[in-house]
Design an enzyme around this catalytic site. Sequence first.
Site, PDB file in Angstrom:
ATOM      1  N   GLY A  53       4.086   2.995   2.312  1.00  0.00           N
ATOM      2  CA  GLY A  53       5.361   3.522   1.457  1.00  0.00           C
ATOM      3  C   GLY A  53       5.917   2.342   1.005  1.00  0.00           C
ATOM      4  O   GLY A  53       7.190   2.065   0.986  1.00  0.00           O
ATOM      5  N   SER A  66       0.667  -1.264  -0.154  1.00  0.00           N
ATOM      6  CA  SER A  66       0.133  -0.121   0.114  1.00  0.00           C
ATOM      7  C   SER A  66       0.738   1.084  -0.006  1.00  0.00           C
ATOM      8  O   SER A  66       2.069   0.956   0.363  1.00  0.00           O
ATOM      9  CB  SER A  66      -0.652   0.030   1.512  1.00  0.00           C
ATOM     10  OG  SER A  66      -0.399   0.584   2.612  1.00  0.00           O
ATOM     11  N   LYS A  67       0.133   2.218  -0.499  1.00  0.00           N
ATOM     12  CA  LYS A  67       1.124   3.465  -0.546  1.00  0.00           C
ATOM     13  C   LYS A  67       1.081   4.049   0.855  1.00  0.00           C
ATOM     14  O   LYS A  67       2.256   4.729   1.148  1.00  0.00           O
ATOM     15  CB  LYS A  67       0.035   4.599  -1.399  1.00  0.00           C
ATOM     16  CG  LYS A  67       0.567   5.961  -1.241  1.00  0.00           C
ATOM     17  CD  LYS A  67      -0.133   6.903  -2.164  1.00  0.00           C
ATOM     18  CE  LYS A  67       0.459   8.326  -1.919  1.00  0.00           C
ATOM     19  NZ  LYS A  67      -0.389   9.428  -2.529  1.00  0.00           N
ATOM     20  N   ARG A  68       0.145   3.890   1.462  1.00  0.00           N
ATOM     21  CA  ARG A  68       0.210   4.235   2.998  1.00  0.00           C
ATOM     22  C   ARG A  68       1.413   3.933   3.591  1.00  0.00           C
ATOM     23  O   ARG A  68       1.841   4.628   4.546  1.00  0.00           O
ATOM     24  CB  ARG A  68      -0.867   4.115   3.672  1.00  0.00           C
ATOM     25  CG  ARG A  68      -1.424   4.798   4.888  1.00  0.00           C
ATOM     26  CD  ARG A  68      -2.719   4.761   5.306  1.00  0.00           C
ATOM     27  NE  ARG A  68      -3.819   4.516   4.522  1.00  0.00           N
ATOM     28  CZ  ARG A  68      -4.567   3.498   4.619  1.00  0.00           C
ATOM     29  NH1 ARG A  68      -4.400   2.583   5.489  1.00  0.00           N
ATOM     30  NH2 ARG A  68      -5.518   3.337   3.598  1.00  0.00           N
TER      31      ARG A  68
END
Length: 472
Positions: free
Chosen positions: A256, A252-254
């Site tokens: 990183g 996930s982007k969250r």
Amino acid sequence: MKTRTRFAPSPTGFMHIGNLRTAIFEYLVAKHDGGDFILRVEDTDQNRKVEGAIDFIYDTLKLCNIEINEGPNNEGEFGPYIQSERLDLYKHYAEELVKMGKAYYCFCTEETLEEMRALADKYKRPFMYDGRCSRLTEEEIDEKIKSGEKYVIRQKMPKTGFSIVHDVVYGDVKVENKVLEDQILLKSDGYPTYNFANVIDDHLMNITHVIRGNEYLSQTPKYNLLYEAFGWDAPTYIHVPMVLGEDGNKLSKRNGDASFMDLYNEGYLPDAVVNYLVLLGWSPETNQEVYTMDELVKAFDANRISKSPSSYDIKKLRWFNAKYIKNLSDEDYLKFVRPFLKYDVSDKSEEWVNKLLLIYKDHLSYGNEINELVGIFFNDEINISKDNQEFLNSDENIPVVINAYKEEISNLTDWNVEVIAEVINKVKEKTGIKGKLLYMPIRIKISGVEHGPELPDEIYLIGKEKVIDRLK
Ligand code: GLU
């Protein structure tokens, strides 16, 4: 019909390797057939939009040698390629569906939906919109629209029978129609949902193969009903399993997670990343592991994509990257690795710096790693571990060898790898000591550690003065 695939990211300014792998698969499916690869920007969730994100996508794909045939920055005949610029199209087709009786206006407020959700909770049923607005009369609808009530447009699902989706990876997937919710196609702000826009765009852009994450597979029967309603052919579906992070969770982007740009900035070569990613979930017919893009285009066959999720494994990526680094010409390698070197080399010659960097060419896993490896050539202090110190004290021959080195090195007038190699031979002859006892003591004394580059190189690079000093 010409094969056309599309990469359809949201413009978040971030691309993790799972997204990139999808793009690579899409590109390979298109190019294998001599087709086109299209970039479509899915910005219907305006909250996630990030300035500069489109250029970021172009830059990323360019680094990976993925050429975009059509997209927002190089429009073809099927534009616009940004969904927020296509709102009138979605509205038009949503209204067509209403006219056909395949969709309806829904005026339910957030509160009404909340009540429905609460009720579902109470009876422990999964929430599903109950379709009440599909039963409004035409007069009621006109009335509500006239009085300015907000509405969405919902797709009307069949309540009986079942739908089958044909998927290249998952085979035939059968779903009972009664579990399909009357999903929202057009939101009250005029934006389409993904569920609607993807169908309209894929059709209008002549997309022949849809490759995307398998989280969309269960929704695909609804998309097929839309294609059917319009009398359009559905594309070939290739749903791909997820790439899981090293912790076994979804990337996930969250978090990183595994961002392509982070890897690039750490000194992973895009070609190596592409090679690694293709083999994550896809297996070729042969055992070949290292591929150029052209070879991948030839070899790629979506039928060989695996159904099981794959896990991102940085060690394997490093293995690929090291192979690619090793295969660079010396010149390209120096160009690549030089910017990563953080130590001050202003007092060193170009020849010295290049020699230093080249020593690690065959061992380096990623660009930035160079700084971990070359510390011994820059740090003033070296640390000798307790074990190594014990080793130095373990044999009476060791001080003899070290003294011999000190003397021979002090006598040198030239300073190059050849004369240093001779010194080692001379010490061997003079002391009669060979093997580990000949190499290890000096290595530890001058670098602190028992491993390193070839000894003559190491001595040369540390420099005469420092070597003599450390031998004292
Ligand atoms: N915007 C969607 C995503 O990023 C695209 C999915 C698709 O390829 O259709 O997941």
